[in-house]
Structure formats: C-alpha cells, structure tokens
Design an enzyme around this catalytic site. Structure first.
Site, PDB file in Angstrom:
ATOM      1  N   ARG A  22      55.426  35.207  44.849  1.00  0.00           N
ATOM      2  CA  ARG A  22      54.731  35.608  46.061  1.00  0.00           C
ATOM      3  C   ARG A  22      55.678  36.477  46.865  1.00  0.00           C
ATOM      4  NH1 ARG A  22      50.569  34.486  44.086  1.00  0.00           N
ATOM      5  NH2 ARG A  22      48.964  33.002  44.766  1.00  0.00           N
TER       6      ARG A  22
ATOM      7  N   GLU B 102      50.157  42.217  51.232  1.00  0.00           N
ATOM      8  CA  GLU B 102      49.296  42.912  50.280  1.00  0.00           C
ATOM      9  C   GLU B 102      47.952  43.280  50.927  1.00  0.00           C
ATOM     10  OE1 GLU B 102      49.057  40.352  46.856  1.00  0.00           O
ATOM     11  OE2 GLU B 102      51.228  40.281  46.667  1.00  0.00           O
TER      12      GLU B 102
ATOM     13  N   HIS C 111      49.868  43.312  42.194  1.00  0.00           N
ATOM     14  CA  HIS C 111      49.541  41.906  41.968  1.00  0.00           C
ATOM     15  C   HIS C 111      48.641  41.758  40.738  1.00  0.00           C
ATOM     16  CE1 HIS C 111      49.298  37.816  44.174  1.00  0.00           C
ATOM     17  NE2 HIS C 111      49.185  37.656  42.882  1.00  0.00           N
TER      18      HIS C 111
HETATM   19  C1  8YV Z   1      45.632  36.494  41.439  1.00  0.00           C
HETATM   20  C2  8YV Z   1      47.325  34.663  41.748  1.00  0.00           C
HETATM   21  O1  8YV Z   1      46.287  37.153  42.447  1.00  0.00           O
HETATM   22  O2  8YV Z   1      47.073  32.802  40.378  1.00  0.00           O
HETATM   23  C3  8YV Z   1      47.330  33.199  41.514  1.00  0.00           C
HETATM   24  O3  8YV Z   1      47.602  32.450  42.480  1.00  0.00           O
HETATM   25  O4  8YV Z   1      47.896  35.134  42.677  1.00  0.00           O
HETATM   26  C4  8YV Z   1      46.603  35.580  40.774  1.00  0.00           C
HETATM   27  O5  8YV Z   1      46.009  34.897  39.744  1.00  0.00           O
HETATM   28  C5  8YV Z   1      44.419  35.945  42.079  1.00  0.00           C
HETATM   29  O6  8YV Z   1      44.494  34.594  42.312  1.00  0.00           O
HETATM   30  C6  8YV Z   1      43.203  36.328  41.277  1.00  0.00           C
HETATM   31  O7  8YV Z   1      42.065  36.231  42.122  1.00  0.00           O
END
Ligand code: 8YV
Length: 302
Positions: A230, A259, A277
C-alpha cells in the site's frame, strides 16, 4: 425482492453482471450526483461491494443503517474500519488465496524492469533514439542480489519463492519470525534494509508509514525499493527525495498514497517503474475474485 447493495467502484463486466442478476445494485460513481444517490438508497442498502484499494469511506458508515455485509473485492482491509463493522454486526469478506501469485509476479517484474532499465530502453526504441546511437545508461544485473521482504504473509512468501532463482540470499522482517521458512529473520526493518540490495514491501498497510527516510538511507545508494503493498506503508515524500538525491538507486511502485494521483516528481524520473495498482489485475485473478465476491454475498443473503 432483490437486496439493495452499493457498488463503490467499477468492477469486471462479469462481476457486475453477476451482481445485477441477484441484487438491486446502486453505483454512485456512475451517478450525476453520487451524494444524492447515496442519500436516497443508503437507508435501504444491505450490502456494499468495494475494492481493497478503496475500502469503505469513513463518512459512509453513518449513511448505511441497514448495512449487513461489506464484500471486499481484494484482500486489503486497511481502509475498512473493522472495529466499527464488528460493533455494528456488519460482516466483512475478502477474496483470499486467488491473487497471491499475481501480485508476487508483478513485484518480480517491477524488480527486473527497474534493475535492467527496461522502461527507459523501451522509450529509447519507441522515440527513435536507437538509430541515432544515443547513449543509453548501463543497467544493473538483478541476479545475485540480496533480497529483503517486509511482511512474510502469503504474498511475501510467494515473492520469496519467485525471487529464489535470482537471489543470492533472502531475508525478511515481520512482527515475529515465521515458522519453517528458510529465510533469515531480521528483528527490525532498519536492520533488514541495511542487509539487502532490493527491499520488497508486502505488508498490510495500516497506521504510520513503516518505510521512512532512515530506512531508505539504510537501503543505500545501490538499493531498490519495490512496493506492491500500500502507498501508506511508505513516507512518499521521503521516497521522492531519496530517489531524487540518490539516497536509493530506484523504485518499482504499484501503489501510492493518494491513488490515482502520483507525485509529479516521480513522473519525471527515469529511475522508477510505475504501475497503476495492477497487482491483482490478471484475467485469472479477477475471474476468481469475482466468483468469490458473488459467493460470499450469496452465502450471506441466502
Ligand atoms: C485491487 C487490492 O486493488 O487486493 C487488494 O486489496 O488492492 C487489489 O486486489 C482491488 O482490491 C481490486 O478491486
């Protein structure tokens, strides 16, 4: 009667079709006036679908008195107030175990692209500079480097496995040693940073940044930082400064503090590789994530 749910971010057409088949789905991000839509449907919304990157905005909780479940399309929970969810009896689900290798291989890809200056060389070709025999800076060999991993959960261990053939050695830092892994444990992130050439970040984001100016200095002028965790895990201003003044050699970044906004200074640097991301953004992972989101919602509402 289909349960009313909120969907907070765009998702795959497959997943959105699955949601529409079973739920009355409200998508504020598509509305001319998102706040008005939330005010209208919030009182009856029983479910919420969001991304791990987005979580649940703090102000939204009070607008959803009927909320029963938050289905996270992802594994990151750093932006979901789990204490508040528990206090309100709201279930929180994620999509574990189906994006691990996808995130890990992007981390390795960032490392190799950065170390071998592949993005810089790609631009060199696309911009027609090769025929002019313009000088291109030498890259650095990735193989034979010492690898450090912050956070040795599923993704951290997958990074270690994939880095194995390239790495001279692998070490890690986490809150406590992990049983049965063949990697050197460092009791502090600072010690780990001092000991390695490339530092992968694979720890859940939460609270104050773990990677600050001191850690970056410990990583050193030949050091590379790879972040697939993150943006909040890193003091981004300190990172930009360290990249600009040569405190570290480069960074491969898939996540950022704010972001989709990336510090303009990073956009001008050629010692970084930047991704929007994309860790879990493979057809395979996203199909499995979609199936899990639908499964978790169906389990709850059925
Ligand atoms: C994607 C993520 O950004 O798994 C996570 O927490 O950050 C990634 O998989 C997002 O969640 C997909 O919508």
């Amino acid at each position: 009667m289909k349960p009313d749910i909120l969907q907070l971010k765009p998702l795959s057409p497959q997943l959105e079709a699955g949601l529409d088949a079973h739920y009355a789905v409200h998508r504020p991000y598509r509305a001319a006036d998102p706040d008005a839509l939330i005010a209208q449907v919030g009182p009856k919304a029983r479910g919420l679908v969001t991304g791990g990157d987005l979580g649940v905005p703090a102000a939204l909780w009070d607008q959803l008195p009927a909320l029963e479940i938050v289905a996270v399309h992802g594994v990151g929970l750093d932006k979901v107030d789990l204490d508040l969810a528990a206090a309100r009896g709201v279930a929180v689900t994620t999509t574990p175990g189906v994006l691990t290798e996808d995130v890990a291989e992007l981390a390795i890809g960032l490392w190799l692209s950065l170390s071998r200056r592949m993005v810089t060389a790609d631009h060199y070709v696309r911009e027609g500079r090769w025929p002019k025999a313009e000088r291109l800076p030498l890259a650095r060999r990735a193989a034979g480097r010492t690898v450090g991993i912050l956070g040795l959960g599923q993704i951290g261990q997958a990074i270690a496995t994939m880095a194995g053939p390239f790495a001279a050695s692998i070490a890690y830092h986490s809150r406590r040693p992990v049983e049965g892994v063949p990697y050197a444990y460092h009791a502090s992130l600072l010690d780990l940073a001092r000991a390695v050439d490339v530092l992968f970040l694979a720890t859940p984001g939460a609270g104050a940044p773990l990677v600050d100016a001191a850690v970056l200095e410990a990583l050193g002028p030949d050091g590379l930082l790879i972040n697939v965790a993150r943006g909040s895990v890193v003091d981004e201003a300190a990172l930009v400064a360290a990249l600009a003044d040569g405190t570290i050699a480069g960074a491969g970044l898939d996540v950022f503090e704010d972001e989709p906004h990336v510090p303009p200074a990073l956009l001008a640097m050629d010692n970084v590789v930047l991704q929007p991301h994309r860790g879990s953004a493979t057809a395979e992972a996203r199909a499995a994530m979609a199936a899990l989101v639908l499964e978790k919602l169906a389990e709850h509402f059925n």
